[in-house]
Design a protein around this motif. Structure first.
Motif, PDB file in Angstrom:
ATOM      1  N   HIS A  16      38.012  12.989  72.102  1.00 24.90           N
ATOM      2  CA  HIS A  16      37.729  12.383  73.395  1.00 24.90           C
ATOM      3  C   HIS A  16      38.223  13.296  74.529  1.00 24.90           C
ATOM      4  CE1 HIS A  16      37.199   9.084  76.328  1.00 24.90           C
ATOM      5  NE2 HIS A  16      38.377   9.437  76.814  1.00 24.90           N
ATOM      6  N   ASP A  17      39.403  13.861  74.374  1.00 28.57           N
ATOM      7  CA  ASP A  17      39.970  14.754  75.385  1.00 28.57           C
ATOM      8  C   ASP A  17      39.171  16.041  75.505  1.00 28.57           C
ATOM      9  OD1 ASP A  17      42.128  12.950  75.764  1.00 28.57           O
ATOM     10  OD2 ASP A  17      43.196  13.839  74.076  1.00 28.57           O
ATOM     11  N   ALA A  18      38.638  16.533  74.383  1.00 32.34           N
ATOM     12  CA  ALA A  18      37.929  17.819  74.365  1.00 32.34           C
ATOM     13  C   ALA A  18      36.442  17.682  74.667  1.00 32.34           C
ATOM     14  CB  ALA A  18      38.106  18.486  73.003  1.00 32.34           C
ATOM     15  N   GLU A  19      35.953  16.450  74.822  1.00 33.59           N
ATOM     16  CA  GLU A  19      34.529  16.237  75.074  1.00 33.59           C
ATOM     17  C   GLU A  19      34.108  16.862  76.403  1.00 33.59           C
ATOM     18  OE1 GLU A  19      31.310  12.541  74.999  1.00 33.59           O
ATOM     19  OE2 GLU A  19      33.418  12.137  75.439  1.00 33.59           O
ATOM     20  N   ARG A  20      32.873  17.366  76.437  1.00 29.91           N
ATOM     21  CA  ARG A  20      32.297  17.935  77.658  1.00 29.91           C
ATOM     22  C   ARG A  20      31.147  17.057  78.123  1.00 29.91           C
ATOM     23  NH1 ARG A  20      34.626  22.902  78.142  1.00 29.91           N
ATOM     24  NH2 ARG A  20      35.476  23.759  76.195  1.00 29.91           N
ATOM     25  N   TRP A  21      30.868  17.081  79.426  1.00 31.84           N
ATOM     26  CA  TRP A  21      29.778  16.292  80.006  1.00 31.84           C
ATOM     27  C   TRP A  21      28.458  16.634  79.317  1.00 31.84           C
ATOM     28  CZ3 TRP A  21      29.027  12.135  82.730  1.00 31.84           C
ATOM     29  CH2 TRP A  21      27.863  11.973  83.508  1.00 31.84           C
ATOM     30  N   VAL A  22      28.225  17.891  79.063  1.00 28.24           N
ATOM     31  CA  VAL A  22      27.062  18.339  78.299  1.00 28.24           C
ATOM     32  C   VAL A  22      27.580  18.980  77.017  1.00 28.24           C
ATOM     33  CG1 VAL A  22      25.054  19.861  78.261  1.00 28.24           C
ATOM     34  CG2 VAL A  22      25.719  18.724  80.391  1.00 28.24           C
ATOM     35  N   ALA A  23      27.156  18.457  75.870  1.00 32.16           N
ATOM     36  CA  ALA A  23      27.641  18.977  74.590  1.00 32.16           C
ATOM     37  C   ALA A  23      27.238  20.441  74.407  1.00 32.16           C
ATOM     38  CB  ALA A  23      27.081  18.140  73.449  1.00 32.16           C
TER      39      ALA A  23
END
Length: 427
Positions: A16-23
Motif C-alpha cells: 500500500h505504501d509503495a503503490e503508485r497512482w499509475v502502475a
C-alpha cells in the motif's frame, strides 16, 4: 492501481505504501520503490531550477549564501540521518526533503505572496500545494491510460511524506497543501490515514490532518537547516552580530513572537538564549573573516544540528519505546526547549530580513514584477507560454483554469528567467 512487482524494501512498509497512482513494472528488482522515488526527484528539472531561486538572499547575488537548491540538499542530509535513527526509510525522507521546496516560485516567499494575491479568485497560491501539483502533474515522467500526466508518479508513502500541510485551503488559514483540482490524487495518497491513527496521534490534531512521521521529520529537518544556516549566512555577510543580539534582545524576541512562537515569554526566550550562549562551541568574539573564524562557525552549525536532532530522536524513542518507527506509528517529539532554541535562531535571521530597508524595497519591486508578468501573459496566452503550459492552456475549460495555467508557468520560472520574461513582455 496495483503495484506491478514492487520491491518495498525496509521493514514496516507494505505494498500500500509503495503503490503508485499509475502502475509501473519494476525494471531493476534490486532497487526499492522508495530509492526510485528519490532518484526521480533528484534528477528532476524542478530541482535543478532551485539553484536560481531565492532562499533568503536573492539567488546569484552572493557566492557564499545558500539558494533553494543548496538548502534542499542540506535539509535532505539532515532528514536522511534522523530518519535512519528513528527507523524510517531514509530514501522516503530524503526524497521528501529534496522535494519540499519544488513549488516555490521566483523570489521565494515574497513571490509566493504576490502569486497568492493574483490567484485569489481561483483558490490562491501556496508553495506546498504547488509542490504536490508539480510532483503529480507538471513534472512529467509517466502518463495514465487516458493520456494525462501523472507527474513523477511517486509512491504513496513518498508523496505523503512530502505533504507538509495535508489539507485544502480553509478560511482564515494561509498554509495549505492541495488545490481543488488536485483533490483526486490527494485523496488517493491520503488513503488509509484515518485507519492508521492510534495512541501516537499528536494532541489537538484532527485525524484527517495528521502528518506521517516521515513528513514530520522532513519539516523538522527544514526548520533545523534554515535556523542554523540563515544565522551562519548572516554572520558571514556581517549583517548579524551575535553580541549585539545579546545586548539588544527586545526587538529580536519580538520577531520570534511575531513569526514563530507567539506565546513565548521573555523568560522563555532569555533562558533559551542562555543555553545557546553557554555552549562550548558558541562564538566567543566578533567574526573576522579568518579561516579560524570560518572553521568555528562551521563547527557551530554542525554541533547545533546534532544537538537538535539528537534531542528529537531521544525524545521520540523515549515516548514510543520502539527502535523502528514508520508512517503513522508515532509522531516526532521535539522537546519544548529545542523548539525555543530553533525559534530564536530563526527569529534572529528573520529580524534582519524584516527590518532591512534595502530588502523591503527590493521585495516590493519583485512583487510588482511578478504581477506585471502575470497580467502580460493573461493578455497574450497561449502565446509566450512554454510548450507544455501552452498545451495545458489550450485544454483548459474556462478562464479560471487558464489563469491557473499561467500561474503554473510563472511559478516554474527562476529568479533570472522571471526578470528576463518581464523585460521581454513588459519592458
Amino acid at each position: 492501481m496495483s503495484v506491478a512487482g514492487s520491491n518495498v524494501g525496509r521493514v514496516g512498509y507494505d505494498e500500500h505504501d509503495a503503490e503508485r497512482w499509475v502502475a509501473e513494472p519494476v525494471k531493476r528488482p534490486g532497487r526499492t520503490a522508495f530509492a526510485r522515488d528519490r532518484a526521480r526527484v533528484l534528477h528532476s528539472a524542478a530541482l535543478r531550477r532551485l539553484a536560481a531561486k531565492t532562499q533568503v538572499v536573492t539567488a546569484g547575488s552572493d557566492d557564499f549564501v545558500r539558494n533553494r537548491l543548496t538548502h534542499s540538499l542540506e535539509v535532505a542530509q539532515i532528514g536522511r540521518e534522523l530518519a535512519s535513527t528513528l527507523g524510517c526509510d531514509p530514501d522516503i525522507v530524503d526524497a521528501a526533503c529534496l522535494a519540499h521546496d519544488l513549488g516555490h516560485p521566483p523570489f521565494g516567499h515574497n513571490g509566493e505572496r504576490a502569486l497568492d494575491q493574483l490567484a485569489a479568485g481561483i483558490g490562491g497560491f501556496e508553495g506546498n500545494a504547488q509542490t504536490l501539483r508539480l510532483l503529480t502533474r507538471l513534472e512529467s515522467k509517466t502518463f495514465d491510460p487516458d493520456g494525462r500526466s501523472a507527474g513523477l508518479n511517486l509512491s504513496r508513502a513518498t508523496l505523503d511524506a512530502a505533504t507538509k500541510y495535508p489539507w485544502p485551503r480553509r478560511d482564515g488559514e494561509r498554509k495549505f497543501g492541495v488545490y481543488a483540482d488536485d483533490l483526486e490524487v490527494f485523496g488517493w495518497l491520503r488513503n488509509g490515514v484515518s485507519a492508521g491513527v492510534g495512541p501516537g496521534v499528536a494532541s489537538g490534531v484532527a485525524a484527517g490532518d495528521r502528518r506521517c512521521l516521515e513528513a514530520q521529520v522532513m519539516d523538522f529537518a527544514d526548520d533545523v537547516a534554515y535556523s542554523v544556516h540563515d544565522v551562519e549566512d548572516g554572520i558571514v555577510a556581517h549583517s548579524i552580530d551575535l553580541d549585539q543580539v545579546g545586548a539588544e534582545r527586545a526587538p529580536y524576541w519580538e520577531t520570534v513572537r511575531q513569526v514563530y512562537l507567539p506565546t513565548a515569554t521573555d523568560d522563555d526566550l532569555d533562558e533559551g538564549w542562555r543555553r545557546l550562549t553557554s555552549l562550548a562551541y558558541w562564538p566567543s568574539g566578533p567574526f573576522d573573516d579568518s579561516r579560524r573564524a570560518l572553521a568555528g562557525l562551521k563547527d557551530l552549525t554542525s554541533e547545533l544540528i546534532g544537538r537538535f536532532c539528537t534531542a528529537a530522536e531521544q525524545a521520540t524513542h523515549a515516548r514510543f519505546g520502539r527502535s523502528r518507527l514508520v508512517r503513522y506509528d508515532a509522531d516526532l517529539v521535539v522537546p519544548p526547549g529545542v523548539r525555543t532554541e530553533i525559534a530564536l535562531l530563526k527569529g534572529i535571521g528573520m529580524y534582519h530580513v524584516l527590518n532591512s530597508p534595502a530588502r523591503q524595497k527590493r521585495r516590493a519591486i519583485q512583487r510588482e514584477l511578478l504581477t506585471e508578468l502575470v497580467e502580460a501573459l493573461v493578455k497574450i496566452a497561449p502565446r509566450g507560454l512554454d510548450v507544455p503550459f501552452a498545451a495545458d492552456f489550450a485544454q483548459a475549460a474556462d478562464d479560471d483554469a487558464r489563469l491557473r495555467v499561467i500561474i503554473d508557468q510563472v511559478a516554474s520560472l527562476t529568479d533570472p528567467s522571471a526578470q528576463a520574461w518581464h523585460t521581454q513582455l513588459v519592458g
